[in-house]
Scaffold this motif. Sequence first.
Motif, short mmCIF file in Angstrom:
data_model
loop_
_atom_site.label_atom_id
_atom_site.label_comp_id
_atom_site.label_asym_id
_atom_site.label_seq_id
_atom_site.Cartn_x
_atom_site.Cartn_y
_atom_site.Cartn_z
N LEU A 45 7.27 7.30 9.71
CA LEU A 45 7.36 6.05 8.76
C LEU A 45 6.65 4.74 9.33
O LEU A 45 5.93 4.08 8.72
CB LEU A 45 8.79 5.64 8.24
CG LEU A 45 8.90 4.68 7.31
CD1 LEU A 45 8.18 4.87 5.93
CD2 LEU A 45 10.46 4.63 6.97
N VAL A 46 7.36 4.45 10.61
CA VAL A 46 6.79 3.18 11.36
C VAL A 46 5.88 3.65 12.50
O VAL A 46 6.07 4.66 12.91
CB VAL A 46 8.25 2.64 11.87
CG1 VAL A 46 7.65 1.50 12.86
CG2 VAL A 46 9.03 2.21 10.85
N PRO A 47 4.59 2.97 12.56
CA PRO A 47 3.78 3.24 13.42
C PRO A 47 4.24 3.27 14.95
O PRO A 47 5.11 2.06 15.34
CB PRO A 47 2.57 2.32 13.25
CG PRO A 47 3.02 1.61 11.71
CD PRO A 47 4.28 1.83 11.74
N VAL A 48 3.89 4.05 15.72
CA VAL A 48 4.67 3.92 17.02
C VAL A 48 3.53 3.32 18.24
O VAL A 48 3.84 2.77 18.99
CB VAL A 48 4.82 5.28 17.73
CG1 VAL A 48 6.03 5.81 17.08
CG2 VAL A 48 3.76 6.48 17.77
N ARG A 87 10.71 4.50 2.29
CA ARG A 87 10.66 5.87 1.95
C ARG A 87 11.55 6.53 1.29
O ARG A 87 12.77 6.01 1.28
CB ARG A 87 10.66 6.73 3.46
CG ARG A 87 10.55 8.27 3.40
CD ARG A 87 10.44 8.86 4.66
NE ARG A 87 8.95 8.74 5.32
CZ ARG A 87 8.84 9.20 6.14
NH1 ARG A 87 9.45 10.03 6.99
NH2 ARG A 87 7.34 9.18 6.76
N ASP A 88 11.34 7.11 0.41
CA ASP A 88 12.44 8.19 -0.46
C ASP A 88 12.65 9.38 0.09
O ASP A 88 11.88 10.19 -0.40
CB ASP A 88 11.73 7.96 -2.02
CG ASP A 88 12.48 8.84 -3.00
OD1 ASP A 88 13.76 9.33 -2.64
OD2 ASP A 88 11.88 9.47 -4.02
N LYS A 89 13.63 9.40 0.80
CA LYS A 89 13.89 10.64 1.56
C LYS A 89 14.49 11.75 0.89
O LYS A 89 14.17 12.69 0.98
CB LYS A 89 14.81 10.11 2.65
CG LYS A 89 14.45 9.50 3.90
CD LYS A 89 15.48 9.25 5.13
CE LYS A 89 14.76 8.73 6.22
NZ LYS A 89 15.97 8.19 7.04
N ASN A 90 15.37 11.29 -0.09
CA ASN A 90 15.82 12.28 -0.93
C ASN A 90 15.33 12.54 -2.36
O ASN A 90 16.06 13.21 -3.02
CB ASN A 90 17.42 12.06 -1.25
CG ASN A 90 17.81 10.51 -1.92
OD1 ASN A 90 16.54 10.04 -2.35
ND2 ASN A 90 18.78 10.35 -2.29
N ASN A 91 14.19 12.19 -2.67
CA ASN A 91 13.27 12.49 -3.81
C ASN A 91 14.04 12.07 -5.05
O ASN A 91 13.65 12.97 -5.98
CB ASN A 91 13.01 13.98 -3.63
CG ASN A 91 11.60 14.08 -2.65
OD1 ASN A 91 10.64 13.47 -2.90
ND2 ASN A 91 11.75 15.11 -2.06
N ASP A 92 14.58 11.22 -4.97
CA ASP A 92 15.19 10.80 -6.34
C ASP A 92 14.40 9.68 -7.16
O ASP A 92 14.80 9.14 -8.15
CB ASP A 92 16.66 10.35 -6.38
CG ASP A 92 16.79 9.09 -5.56
OD1 ASP A 92 15.59 8.49 -4.79
OD2 ASP A 92 17.81 8.35 -5.27
N GLY A 93 12.99 9.25 -6.47
CA GLY A 93 12.41 8.35 -7.16
C GLY A 93 12.54 7.16 -6.61
O GLY A 93 11.51 6.02 -6.99
N ALA A 124 0.94 -1.21 0.08
CA ALA A 124 0.23 0.06 0.05
C ALA A 124 0.81 1.28 0.00
O ALA A 124 2.04 1.24 0.49
CB ALA A 124 -1.04 0.07 1.17
N ALA A 125 0.41 2.39 -0.56
CA ALA A 125 1.12 3.49 -0.73
C ALA A 125 0.49 4.53 -0.01
O ALA A 125 -0.76 4.49 -0.15
CB ALA A 125 1.33 3.93 -2.06
N ARG A 126 1.03 5.56 0.58
CA ARG A 126 0.54 6.57 1.53
C ARG A 126 0.50 7.80 0.75
O ARG A 126 1.23 7.93 -0.11
CB ARG A 126 1.21 6.57 2.99
CG ARG A 126 0.74 7.27 4.16
CD ARG A 126 1.85 7.32 5.30
NE ARG A 126 1.17 8.11 6.22
CZ ARG A 126 2.36 8.40 7.30
NH1 ARG A 126 3.35 7.66 7.30
NH2 ARG A 126 1.99 8.98 8.35
N ASP A 127 -0.15 8.94 1.30
CA ASP A 127 -0.29 9.96 0.76
C ASP A 127 1.08 10.75 0.38
O ASP A 127 1.32 11.51 -0.35
CB ASP A 127 -1.19 11.19 1.63
CG ASP A 127 -2.53 10.94 1.57
OD1 ASP A 127 -2.87 10.06 0.79
OD2 ASP A 127 -3.05 11.46 2.48
N ASN A 128 2.05 10.51 1.34
CA ASN A 128 3.23 11.11 1.38
C ASN A 128 4.14 10.29 0.42
O ASN A 128 5.46 10.86 0.50
CB ASN A 128 3.91 11.53 2.73
CG ASN A 128 4.13 10.14 3.61
OD1 ASN A 128 3.76 8.92 2.92
ND2 ASN A 128 4.77 10.20 4.78
#
Lengths: 427, 138
Positions: free
Chosen positions: A131-134, A84-90, A60-64
């Motif tokens: 990113l990870v549920p607490v 997560r793609d932290k540096n926005n390189d795809g 599943a993919a999230r809004d962010n």
Amino acid sequence: MKTLKRMLLSGSFLLLIFPGSCQQSKPSDKNQGDNGGLTLQPGFSAVVFADNLGSGRHLAARDNGDVYLALRSLKNGKGIVALRDKNNDGVADSAEYFWNTLTTGMDIRGEYLYFSNLTEVYRVLLFPGQLVPVEDPVLIAGGFPSQNQHQDKTFALDGANNLYVNVGAPTNSCTQPDRTPGTPGLDPCPQLERHAGIWRFKADVPGQDQVRDGYHYASGIRNSIALDWNYTNNKLYVVQHGRDQLSYLYPDLYSVQEGADLPAEEFFIVEDGDFFGWPYCYYDQIRKIKLLAPEYGGDKNAVGRCADAKGPIMAFPGHLAPNDLLFYTGSRFPERYRNGAFIAFHGSWNRAPLEQEGYYVAFVPFMNGLPSGDMEIFANGFAGVDIIKSPGNAKYRPMGLAQGPGGELYISESNVGRIWKIDYTPR
Amino acid sequence: MRLFFITIPFLLFNPHLTGRIALHDQAASGGQELYNKYCLACHQTDGSGVPGMFPPLVKTEKVLGPAGELVKIILTGLSGTIEIGDEMYDSAMPALDYLSDKDISAILTFVRNNWGNRAKPVSPKEVAKVRSEIKKTP
């Protein structure tokens, strides 16, 4: 030996270029001009979003843009990986593993991540940015019987706070013993009481039990790992895994070729109270008719009680193993893809000794809630070989589908846990 | 007698044993047909199985190890999850106890000597022995 040396050298070379990229999700080659090994329709391209994550199931993919992948076997003792793609390189550059059971289904509604294992469905709150549920996940629906096959409790969510859970059949065709030549089907099939159907629950009520709280929404579905809600007409759609081994169990009635081609994998609209025929019936997609199964006196022609079973809206060749269904609601892909169905075919095993089929992601165009054209192969090349004699020959096996916030399509696979991200560039 | 005991290890580790192994294959030629009929649907043409469902028969201890265990699996079937390497397999296998001792011996000898497998053939007598042991223990 030379090749080995070269490989070792190039490997260390890559490490020098990307000294920080030691996350195991990081694809080794960032350029990825080869669509990550896939063949796509013109205008589409793919990158390997993450790789070697484990035995991937639904995702599943999230809004962010964060992506959550279910893992059928624990990896590092955990059953979900968050990307997560932290540096926005795809492509993902961060992979965090959490949750302590294996998982199969995965979806996101609002702020909640929903996931399932073999007997339970949970949900957990996703805090903004995290990113990870607490929080601890909360059991939403459980008490499903444990079984030795078709165990995945995959699910779909509608727009009215309902959760629909797939409970697969515990056998091939309700015989005792299972899959044994010459064994008649149990009649009536007692497995239909707790299995082979869809159970509906409230999506936000904790601690529901299949028997006590579950609503038996539909029956006679052998196994529908692939299910999705269609918001154009507010109906549930599933793709069923049809029964196996017609030729192996009834060699006098079905040739090897017939056993490989039949029966269909059926695409259903599932409405309250529907009965689709398992285990008494199967669908012959060549003659376009629901027939009585040989375990229940079928002779390849008799229809009998199957006249009352609900038929498919579309029928695919046998044994392709539809493992996920996604109605595309984005606008990134061309207009004809809007509201159409993507189906991930995991690929057959039950065509042996003939060549195996499937191992691709298909697209079916839709209009007014019904297919408006033939199935077309959307993404292929997962297997990495032209001829697949047995599933072990396939390098990758497409498994799960998810739509990203920008309308991009994510595809997971089950062998090593690769995720591709499919994009479209108008020409 | 002493010579006999010396000869066995020699035979086992003798690289010129290929002729003897070819003989096993020949003895199991009926084994291939029986395998195709009763086993191939799940374990596949190359014995590689189906990931997550049906375990491979290639180079695994369950197949190459003591024949008694293997005979027992064929006679009684198998259910529940088993683990081979890092992979789990959880589909049930039906009991094939309706096959004769001779047929089971042919299938197992074929399986133990194909796709890179090399293990001692299984005799009908061994199958009969396991079958009677199973009958004794309810």
